[in-house]
Design a protein around this motif. Structure first.
Motif, PDB file in Angstrom:
ATOM      1  N   SER A  35     -55.197 -15.090  14.646  1.00 54.30           N
ATOM      2  CA  SER A  35     -55.562 -15.064  16.056  1.00 54.30           C
ATOM      3  C   SER A  35     -54.309 -14.927  16.925  1.00 54.30           C
ATOM      4  O   SER A  35     -53.182 -14.966  16.431  1.00 54.30           O
ATOM      5  N   LEU A  36     -54.539 -14.747  18.211  1.00 51.88           N
ATOM      6  CA  LEU A  36     -53.435 -14.632  19.171  1.00 51.88           C
ATOM      7  C   LEU A  36     -53.772 -15.416  20.419  1.00 51.88           C
ATOM      8  O   LEU A  36     -54.934 -15.619  20.746  1.00 51.88           O
ATOM      9  N   LYS A  37     -52.717 -15.820  21.120  1.00 49.55           N
ATOM     10  CA  LYS A  37     -52.892 -16.405  22.459  1.00 49.55           C
ATOM     11  C   LYS A  37     -51.967 -15.633  23.399  1.00 49.55           C
ATOM     12  O   LYS A  37     -50.819 -15.366  23.045  1.00 49.55           O
ATOM     13  N   PHE A  38     -52.494 -15.273  24.556  1.00 49.83           N
ATOM     14  CA  PHE A  38     -51.683 -14.540  25.532  1.00 49.83           C
ATOM     15  C   PHE A  38     -51.441 -15.394  26.762  1.00 49.83           C
ATOM     16  O   PHE A  38     -52.389 -15.915  27.346  1.00 49.83           O
ATOM     17  N   ASP A  39     -50.192 -15.530  27.145  1.00 45.59           N
ATOM     18  CA  ASP A  39     -49.872 -16.144  28.434  1.00 45.59           C
ATOM     19  C   ASP A  39     -49.530 -15.024  29.406  1.00 45.59           C
ATOM     20  O   ASP A  39     -48.518 -14.331  29.225  1.00 45.59           O
ATOM     21  N   PHE A  40     -50.389 -14.855  30.404  1.00 43.25           N
ATOM     22  CA  PHE A  40     -50.158 -13.806  31.410  1.00 43.25           C
ATOM     23  C   PHE A  40     -49.430 -14.400  32.603  1.00 43.25           C
ATOM     24  O   PHE A  40     -49.778 -15.497  33.067  1.00 43.25           O
ATOM     25  N   VAL A  41     -48.442 -13.686  33.085  1.00 46.02           N
ATOM     26  CA  VAL A  41     -47.685 -14.133  34.262  1.00 46.02           C
ATOM     27  C   VAL A  41     -47.525 -12.941  35.198  1.00 46.02           C
ATOM     28  O   VAL A  41     -47.164 -11.848  34.756  1.00 46.02           O
ATOM     29  N   THR A  42     -47.816 -13.159  36.488  1.00 40.61           N
ATOM     30  CA  THR A  42     -47.569 -12.106  37.475  1.00 40.61           C
ATOM     31  C   THR A  42     -46.333 -12.493  38.275  1.00 40.61           C
ATOM     32  O   THR A  42     -46.233 -13.613  38.789  1.00 40.61           O
ATOM     33  N   LEU A  43     -45.389 -11.570  38.340  1.00 45.20           N
ATOM     34  CA  LEU A  43     -44.108 -11.853  38.982  1.00 45.20           C
ATOM     35  C   LEU A  43     -43.984 -11.056  40.276  1.00 45.20           C
ATOM     36  O   LEU A  43     -44.473  -9.926  40.374  1.00 45.20           O
ATOM     37  N   ASP A  44     -43.285 -11.667  41.223  1.00 45.36           N
ATOM     38  CA  ASP A  44     -43.124 -11.043  42.526  1.00 45.36           C
ATOM     39  C   ASP A  44     -41.953 -10.072  42.521  1.00 45.36           C
ATOM     40  O   ASP A  44     -41.034 -10.195  43.325  1.00 45.36           O
ATOM     41  N   LYS A  45     -41.963  -9.169  41.598  1.00 44.81           N
ATOM     42  CA  LYS A  45     -40.932  -8.126  41.574  1.00 44.81           C
ATOM     43  C   LYS A  45     -41.533  -6.897  40.907  1.00 44.81           C
ATOM     44  O   LYS A  45     -42.509  -7.026  40.155  1.00 44.81           O
ATOM     45  N   PRO A  46     -40.976  -5.716  41.187  1.00 47.87           N
ATOM     46  CA  PRO A  46     -41.655  -4.500  40.716  1.00 47.87           C
ATOM     47  C   PRO A  46     -41.666  -4.336  39.191  1.00 47.87           C
ATOM     48  O   PRO A  46     -42.638  -3.845  38.647  1.00 47.87           O
ATOM     49  N   TYR A 105     -48.511 -14.994  21.538  1.00 44.04           N
ATOM     50  CA  TYR A 105     -48.260 -16.036  20.532  1.00 44.04           C
ATOM     51  C   TYR A 105     -49.272 -15.919  19.390  1.00 44.04           C
ATOM     52  O   TYR A 105     -50.469 -16.109  19.612  1.00 44.04           O
ATOM     53  N   PRO A 106     -48.817 -15.636  18.165  1.00 46.37           N
ATOM     54  CA  PRO A 106     -49.739 -15.624  17.026  1.00 46.37           C
ATOM     55  C   PRO A 106     -50.198 -17.048  16.684  1.00 46.37           C
ATOM     56  O   PRO A 106     -49.458 -18.022  16.872  1.00 46.37           O
ATOM     57  N   LEU A 107     -51.403 -17.134  16.179  1.00 45.75           N
ATOM     58  CA  LEU A 107     -51.999 -18.425  15.817  1.00 45.75           C
ATOM     59  C   LEU A 107     -52.847 -18.258  14.574  1.00 45.75           C
ATOM     60  O   LEU A 107     -53.375 -17.173  14.341  1.00 45.75           O
ATOM     61  N   SER A 108     -53.051 -19.354  13.849  1.00 46.70           N
ATOM     62  CA  SER A 108     -54.041 -19.247  12.778  1.00 46.70           C
ATOM     63  C   SER A 108     -55.420 -19.297  13.433  1.00 46.70           C
ATOM     64  O   SER A 108     -55.612 -19.926  14.477  1.00 46.70           O
TER      65      SER A 108
END
Ligand code: UDP
Length: 370
Positions: A254-265, A304-307
């Motif tokens: 499995s996978l886990k994704f941490d999404f982040v939006t940054l204030d730069k182009p 992030y990979p996960l079992s």
């Protein structure tokens, strides 16, 4: 309730099959999915920053199969896009698959000259050599290179991604990203590559447009199977789950994704940077690159990979190795004895399909039932 065709799973495999059955056989199809959206792990959406996000990680369509390309092209125009990946190795961003340009970035010129010459002499130019093959080269310079690439590109990435070493997996897995004796920095060399111009989800919506197709989301097969009768069942979920784990659980990753939006182009130099040797994530994806989205902001994901733990996270990948194949074969045999029941997709076939292979599988299965 009665339905002619029941498809479990509204991912790329199930959607392709639904489209074919509705379009060519003009038969009714009910397609169900536990998720609250269509598209399975290929699902994308536009976020508040105006960027098209692949919710389950970067998806790049690529194929050499003209039939598959032409088929999907009926439902979408394409943004021409050639994927490139960089790996953060020894403080530098170098092309992955590891190629002659990677060698030149990481080694002094005299060493790079020698390695390049030896690689070309031994294997030829424009040749892909899986790392586990390169490790067998009986030449001290090539062995030096193979050990370096194994250690810096494959070993720690694979330990993170799969929880096991490269040799413990079927060679086809690390063979997906061979050492490439070339200066071609692209991740894939397929003839057809691109991102659906309005995203994957828009393409899938068009594929499901027929009045013969009904979609029911947030619906588990388990919960409806006794309330519904069907003439054919197409199951794209985990095959071991279907048989109630009778022979034991098939392992998935499995996978886990941490999404982040940054204030730069922009955050990084291209859409995907792999970090084999640093951090606990394997790679960072930056999504605006795929469709060249214009925004003052940028959205990235840490992967992030996960079992896989049933009920807690999602199965993303079958783990391709011999003992798992043996277990899968037991389920496969059992599946073949069921009339009018078909298994397909990454989880139904327990195969590490790319998107084009999943579409191909559905097209072929359809030809079989037609
Ligand atoms: N791989 C690696 N280092 C990399 C890229 C890939 O070790 O920088 C290995 C790893 O085992 C990975 C496999 O090659 O799981 C296949 O990589 P690919 O990018 O095809 O994986 P996907 O995009 O399907 O997750």
């Amino acid at each position: 309730m009665k339905v002619k065709n029941l498809i479990v799973g509204a991912g790329i495999s199930g959607i392709t099959l639904a489209e074919k059955i509705a379009d060519e056989l003009r038969e009714d199809v009910l397609i169900i999915d536990v998720k609250d959206h269509i598209g399975g792990n290929c699902y994308d959406y536009r976020n508040d920053a105006g960027i098209c996000i692949h919710k389950y990680g970067t998806h790049i369509f690529h194929t050499n199969d003209k039939e598959v390309w032409d088929y999907l092209s009926r439902f979408t125009k394409w943004h021409p896009y050639m994927h490139e990946v960089k790996g953060y190795i020894d403080g530098q961003e170098v092309p992955i698959p590891f190629n002659l340009n990677s060698i030149r970035s990481l080694f002094p010129n005299a060493v790079a000259d020698k390695l390049e010459q030896k690689l070309i002499e031994k294997f030829g130019y424009n040749v892909k050599v899986p790392i586990l093959e390169l490790k067998k080269a009986e030449d001290k310079d090539l062995t030096f290179l193979a050990d370096y690439v194994y250690e810096k590109v494959f070993l720690h990435y694979t330990l993170k991604q799969w929880g096991i070493r490269p040799e413990e997996l079927d060679p086809s897995v690390t063979g997906r990203v061979p050492v490439y004796i070339s200066k071609d920095n692209r991740y894939f060399q397929d003839t057809y590559q691109g991102i659906p111009l309005n995203g994957y989800t828009a393409m899938f919506k068009k594929m499901l447009k027929s009045p013969h197709i009904k979609v029911k989301l947030k619906t588990k097969f388990e919960d409806i199977k006794n309330k519904i009768s069907y003439e054919r069942l197409f199951y794209t979920g985990p095959i071991d789950e279907f048989f109630n784990y009778e022979f034991g659980q098939l392992p998935y990753r499995s996978l886990k994704f941490d999404f982040v939006t940054l204030d730069k182009p922009y955050f990084q130099s291209n859409s995907a940077i792999n970090y084999p040797n640093n951090y606990d994530f394997t790679r960072i994806g930056e999504y605006k690159y795929f469709l060249n989205d214009k925004s003052d902001k940028t959205t990235i994901s840490f992967e992030y990979p996960l079992s896989y733990q049933k009920g807690r996270n999602e199965p993303y990948y079958p783990i391709i190795k011999e003992e798992n194949q043996i277990l899968y074969n037991k389920y496969f045999k059992k599946a073949q004895s069921l009339p009018n029941t078909y298994f397909l997709g990454r989880l139904g076939d327990y195969k590490y399909y790319d998107m084009d292979k999943a579409v191909k599988r559905s097209l072929e299965l359809f030809k079989g039932i037609k």
